[in-house]
Structures are given as structure tokens and as C-alpha cells.
Design a protein around this motif. Structure first.
Motif, PDB file in Angstrom:
ATOM      1  N   LEU A 149       0.830  -1.209   0.000  1.00 13.16           N
ATOM      2  CA  LEU A 149       0.000   0.000   0.000  1.00 13.16           C
ATOM      3  C   LEU A 149       0.867   1.262   0.000  1.00 13.16           C
ATOM      4  O   LEU A 149       0.596   2.216  -0.733  1.00 13.16           O
ATOM      5  CB  LEU A 149      -0.927  -0.014   1.225  1.00 13.16           C
ATOM      6  CG  LEU A 149      -1.969   1.103   1.292  1.00 13.16           C
ATOM      7  CD1 LEU A 149      -2.945   1.007   0.135  1.00 13.16           C
ATOM      8  CD2 LEU A 149      -2.740   1.057   2.606  1.00 13.16           C
ATOM      9  N   THR A 152       2.239   1.687  -3.525  1.00 10.91           N
ATOM     10  CA  THR A 152       1.284   1.927  -4.616  1.00 10.91           C
ATOM     11  C   THR A 152       0.439   3.171  -4.377  1.00 10.91           C
ATOM     12  O   THR A 152       0.165   3.929  -5.302  1.00 10.91           O
ATOM     13  CB  THR A 152       0.358   0.690  -4.769  1.00 10.91           C
ATOM     14  OG1 THR A 152       1.171  -0.475  -4.757  1.00 10.91           O
ATOM     15  CG2 THR A 152      -0.416   0.748  -6.061  1.00 10.91           C
ATOM     16  N   TYR A 153       0.008   3.354  -3.146  1.00  9.71           N
ATOM     17  CA  TYR A 153      -0.846   4.509  -2.805  1.00  9.71           C
ATOM     18  C   TYR A 153      -0.243   5.249  -1.606  1.00  9.71           C
ATOM     19  O   TYR A 153      -0.799   5.188  -0.503  1.00  9.71           O
ATOM     20  CB  TYR A 153      -2.241   4.038  -2.418  1.00  9.71           C
ATOM     21  CG  TYR A 153      -3.116   3.573  -3.550  1.00  9.71           C
ATOM     22  CD1 TYR A 153      -3.639   4.480  -4.467  1.00  9.71           C
ATOM     23  CD2 TYR A 153      -3.446   2.235  -3.697  1.00  9.71           C
ATOM     24  CE1 TYR A 153      -4.459   4.053  -5.498  1.00  9.71           C
ATOM     25  CE2 TYR A 153      -4.259   1.793  -4.724  1.00  9.71           C
ATOM     26  CZ  TYR A 153      -4.764   2.714  -5.617  1.00  9.71           C
ATOM     27  OH  TYR A 153      -5.579   2.291  -6.637  1.00  9.71           O
ATOM     28  N   PHE A 156      -2.715   7.677   0.126  1.00 11.24           N
ATOM     29  CA  PHE A 156      -3.776   6.931   0.816  1.00 11.24           C
ATOM     30  C   PHE A 156      -3.226   6.351   2.120  1.00 11.24           C
ATOM     31  O   PHE A 156      -3.858   6.408   3.166  1.00 11.24           O
ATOM     32  CB  PHE A 156      -4.275   5.813  -0.105  1.00 11.24           C
ATOM     33  CG  PHE A 156      -5.441   5.041   0.417  1.00 11.24           C
ATOM     34  CD1 PHE A 156      -6.734   5.408   0.077  1.00 11.24           C
ATOM     35  CD2 PHE A 156      -5.270   3.953   1.266  1.00 11.24           C
ATOM     36  CE1 PHE A 156      -7.823   4.697   0.569  1.00 11.24           C
ATOM     37  CE2 PHE A 156      -6.340   3.243   1.755  1.00 11.24           C
ATOM     38  CZ  PHE A 156      -7.631   3.615   1.398  1.00 11.24           C
TER      39      PHE A 156
ATOM     40  N   PRO B  74       2.642   3.407  -9.226  1.00  5.91           N
ATOM     41  CA  PRO B  74       3.835   2.866  -9.896  1.00  5.91           C
ATOM     42  C   PRO B  74       3.833   1.339  -9.910  1.00  5.91           C
ATOM     43  O   PRO B  74       4.376   0.703  -9.016  1.00  5.91           O
ATOM     44  CB  PRO B  74       4.979   3.417  -9.032  1.00  5.91           C
ATOM     45  CG  PRO B  74       4.373   3.612  -7.680  1.00  5.91           C
ATOM     46  CD  PRO B  74       2.913   3.849  -7.854  1.00  5.91           C
ATOM     47  N   MET B  88      -5.393  -4.222  -1.442  1.00  3.70           N
ATOM     48  CA  MET B  88      -4.565  -3.277  -0.670  1.00  3.70           C
ATOM     49  C   MET B  88      -5.399  -2.256   0.069  1.00  3.70           C
ATOM     50  O   MET B  88      -5.109  -1.899   1.203  1.00  3.70           O
ATOM     51  CB  MET B  88      -3.625  -2.514  -1.628  1.00  3.70           C
ATOM     52  CG  MET B  88      -2.424  -3.267  -2.061  1.00  3.70           C
ATOM     53  SD  MET B  88      -1.489  -2.189  -3.169  1.00  3.70           S
ATOM     54  CE  MET B  88      -0.926  -3.381  -4.345  1.00  3.70           C
TER      55      MET B  88
END
Lengths: 254, 189
Positions: A149, A152-153, A156, B74, B88
Motif C-alpha cells: 500500500l 502503490t498509494y 492513501f 507505480p 490493498m
């Protein structure tokens, strides 16, 4: 040849061949694969320093790598883009080579650390690996979702109020300790090869994260078994043979 | 759930004009205005990322936030599938449009830019959250994607979620939002 003589090295290496490819997947996710090489060199330097200072080399290696892993975050802003790992690698390498060049005791251990003499593994090393591998794997499993997480974010991750330190410093520390342990057993390049090549190959073809982890694990295990047998058969140091097997596997797959 | 009074936000210095803003549970509010007016910055301030230089910002305590930015996740070169992405954030694949539902097991870097964007957006929109902040969600989406997104924003709002949408797409804002706040350029004098 006695089977017992090789059982301890085999089991010690097997534990690391399970751990390192999985750890390598998370290092590759974070684009920190150079960290493996840096921690391995720092661990080698720490082991040699400890030996010269009359302390157990394993303690020195693990302590140096742990300090590097935890301390790296302090300089993260000034040494971005992987520069921290390059600096650690160069420091570790130069200290290790200088110690090996000037101290006869350190020279012998230095050769072992850079050659990767798995067959000289002791019962203590096996115990250390047997205790550490399940702990590190368990920690990785706990950290896994947050590591994914946070990569990727990142926004967030931050706004959900998730604590960053277990994911950042916790993972750095885990990687450093695992690499230190592996360097003491497989050698600098043997450990790096197991961290770098299986995830590199697995990530090319796997369709999901779990598949990537399983593929990396499988590649690492196959390469380890082949390298163990080949090094024994041809009476060669284990580290370079493992690296050659992994590189050959990499070229075939790639 | 969110109330701002004469709020001026920015990163290193103030970049937005003072603005009054409010959002209730189940409401969808659009934020529009010309480029550079600070729409994304204001959204970041709501999320606690950008600084509040003056005015007052109040969020209901215990609010779970979800933020979608214009940054592309990414994922190139990584073995991550759509299912991995949704897992996620805790989002469910239920309700995905058919053209994406059948590809949810694919690697993200094998999807088209639009498909990947919609999945990344879905992962945020359907994360367990009380307040969802979306920055230009229609970027890279075709007409079918925009229609599907509009319908699902309404569905999410019916569940009680408050949604703030920054967008340049006037037709989308008109169709999706209950209310529109137009931001004005900050007077530098």
C-alpha cells in the motif's frame, strides 16, 4: 564424505534460500535491491571489525548491518535515489578490504565472507538461521500489505493514519539483519544473488503478487540445490557457484 | 462531516483564495475553476497533506478518508493484479463494469491506461471510507467509463459517503455532483 558433515551447511543454506528470494521481492518492490549489496558489505566489514576487536564476527556483522539499516533513515533526505546504499556499500567494502589487507586473522575471514564458504557453517549458524527465518518471514507477512500500500498509494497510506515507522524502519532493519545473517553463511555475492535474481525473473512472468513470491521462492530453491550439488561435486567455493547458477538461470529465462 | 471557513491552503506558501466549503454525509460536491487556482491543493488540505495558512478547517472526528490523486500508481514491472490492488485498500471488485471485471486478474501493466486508471480509482472509491476525495477522476476514461463512474458515485453517496470531486469535465460534474463550488484565482495583492 560424511553426510552429517554437509547436513548442517545444507540446512543452513536452505533456510536462507527460502528467506532471501522472498525478502528480495519486497526490496525490488521498493526499488531498493541495491540495499542487499550494501547491507552485505556492511555486515562483512562489521564481522571483520569484531574479529579484530576480539568479539564474535557474527555479532559484529549483525550489529553493523542493523545500525546501517536503522541509521539509513536519518540521512534519507540528504541521500535520496539510492545514494545511501551506494555510500554504505563503498564504506563496507573499503573497511572490509583494508582490514583483510592489514590483519592476518581478518584476511582469512575476509576470504571466507567474499568467497561464500557455506560448507564451513557451524551448528550455531544453523540455530541462528532456524530461529531467524520464521521470525523474519512472519514479520514480512505482517508488513506485506502495508509495504504494498505504501508503495502503490503513498497518499492513501498517509491519510489513513497508518504508522510509517514499522513499514519503513522496521523493514529496513529486517532486511539488514537477514542480509547480515546470509552474508556470514553464503558470502557477500551469494547472498546478493539470491536476493536479486529470483525476484527479477519471477516479476517478469508472474500475474499477481502471490505468484511472484512463489516463483521467486521456487527459482531460489532450485538454484540453491543445483549450486550446492555442483560446488560439492567440483569442490569449489559455494558463493560463486550459486551466483553462476542464478545468472545462467536468469539468462535462460530472460 | 467537513466544514471550511475562509480557508487559505498551500504547500510552502498560500496558493488558494479564501474559500467557504461544507460537505454533508451522502453528498457529492464538485470543485471546479481554472488551472492553477489550487483545486488539488485544497483537496490535499482536506486530506491533511497541504498546509492551512489561515481560516478554519473542521473534519468530523474519526472520519476515514480516501484520497485519489492524479499520480499514476507505480506498478510497471511488478506482478500486481487488479485483485491485488483492490485488496490493498480493502475495496471489493463487486460492481466493476464488465469490461474491467473480466480483466481483474490480469497484471496491471498489461491493462490499457484507461483500464488501469479506472481500477486504481475504484480501489480508492470503494475503500472503506466516510469521506472520499477524488482529483480529476475522469482523466483517461472513455464515455462508458465516465457513465459508470457517475452512476457509482451516486451509489456510494447513497451509502452515506461524502465525496468531493475536483474536475475540469463540466458535463461529468453536472451529472455527478449535487452541488458545485467554483474556486477563484487568489488575489496576490
Amino acid at each position: 564424505m560424511s553426510t552429517d558433515l554437509f547436513l548442517i551447511p545444507f540446512l543452513t543454506g536452505l533456510g536462507l534460500a527460502i528467506l532471501l528470494p522472498l525478502l528480495g521481492c519486497y526490496l525490488r518492490l521498493r526499488e531498493e535491491w541495491l540495499a542487499a549489496l550494501a547491507y552485505a558489505h556492511v555486515a562483512a566489514a562489521g564481522a571483520l571489525l569484531a574479529l579484530v576487536g576480539g568479539l564474535p564476527p557474527a555479532t559484529g556483522g549483525i550489529t553493523a548491518a542493523a545500525l546501517a539499516g536503522a541509521g539509513k533513515r536519518l540521512f534519507a533526505n540528504r541521500l535520496s535515489g539510492g545514494a545511501a546504499y551506494a555510500v554504505l556499500l563503498l564504506c563496507g567494502w573499503s573497511v572490509a578490504v583494508l582490514l583483510a589487507a592489514n590483519q592476518s586473522q581478518a584476511e582469512r575471514l575476509g576470504h571466507a565472507l567474499f568467497d561464500g564458504q557455506l560448507y564451513f557453517s557451524s551448528g550455531e549458524q544453523l540455530w541462528l538461521v532456524a530461529l531467524s527465518v520464521p521470525v523474519v518471514l512472519g514479520m514480512l507477512r505482517i508488513l506485506s500489505r502495508h509495504l504494498l500500500l505504501a508503495h502503490t498509494y503513498p497518499d492513501f497510506f498517509r491519510i489513513r493514519g497508518l504508522r510509517a515507522w514499522p513499514t519503513q524502519i522496521g523493514f529496513d532493519l529486517l532486511a539488514a539483519l537477514a542480509l547480515a545473517l546470509a552474508t556470514m553463511t553464503l558470502g557477500v555475492m551469494g547472498a546478493f544473488a539470491l536476493v536479486f535474481i529470483p525476484p527479477w525473473l519471477a516479476f517478469r512472468r508472474a500475474t499477481n503478487w502471490r505468484g511472484g513470491l512463489l516463483s521467486a521462492l521456487l527459482i531460489g530453491l532450485v538454484a540453491y540445490l543445483a549450486a550446492f550439488a555442483a560446488a560439492l561435486w567440483f569442490d569449489q567455493p559455494f558463493g560463486p557457484i550459486l551466483a553462476v547458477v542464478l545468472v545462467a538461470l536468469g539468462l535462460v529465462v530472460a | 462531516m467537513l466544514r471550511a471557513k475562509a480557508l487559505v491552503a498551500g504547500w510552502l506558501q498560500p496558493t488558494t483564495a479564501a474559500i467557504d466549503f461544507s460537505l454533508a454525509a451522502g453528498e457529492i460536491v464538485g470543485l471546479t475553476g481554472p488551472n492553477g487556482v489550487g483545486k488539488s491543493t485544497l483537496l490535499a488540505a482536506f486530506a491533511g497533506r497541504a498546509s492551512v495558512f489561515s481560516g478554519h478547517l473542521e473534519l468530523q472526528p474519526g472520519l476515514r478518508l480516501a484520497l485519489q490523486t492524479q499520480d499514476v500508481p507505480p506498478v510497471d514491472g511488478l506482478p500486481l493484479s487488479g485483485c491485488d490492488l483492490l485488496a490493498m485498500t480493502g475495496a471489493s471488485p463487486e460492481g466493476l463494469p464488465p469490461w474491467l471485471a473480466e480483466r481483474v486478474d490480469w497484471r496491471l501493466d498489461k491493462l490499457s491506461g484507461g483500464q488501469r486508471h479506472y481500477l486504481a480509482l475504484w480501489a480508492v472509491l470503494h475503500a472503506p471510507a466516510d469521506l472520499v476525495l477524488l482529483d480529476e477522476p475522469t482523466n483517461n476514461l472513455d464515455a462508458a467509463g465516465v457513465r459508470h463512474l457517475t452512476a457509482h458515485l451516486h451509489e456510494r453517496a447513497r451509502e452515506g459517503c461524502g465525496i468531493v470531486v475536483v474536475s475540469h469535465d463540466a458535463a461529468f460534474v453536472a451529472a455527478a455532483c449535487d452541488r458545485v463550488v467554483v474556486m477563484e484565482v487568489r488575489d496576490v495583492d
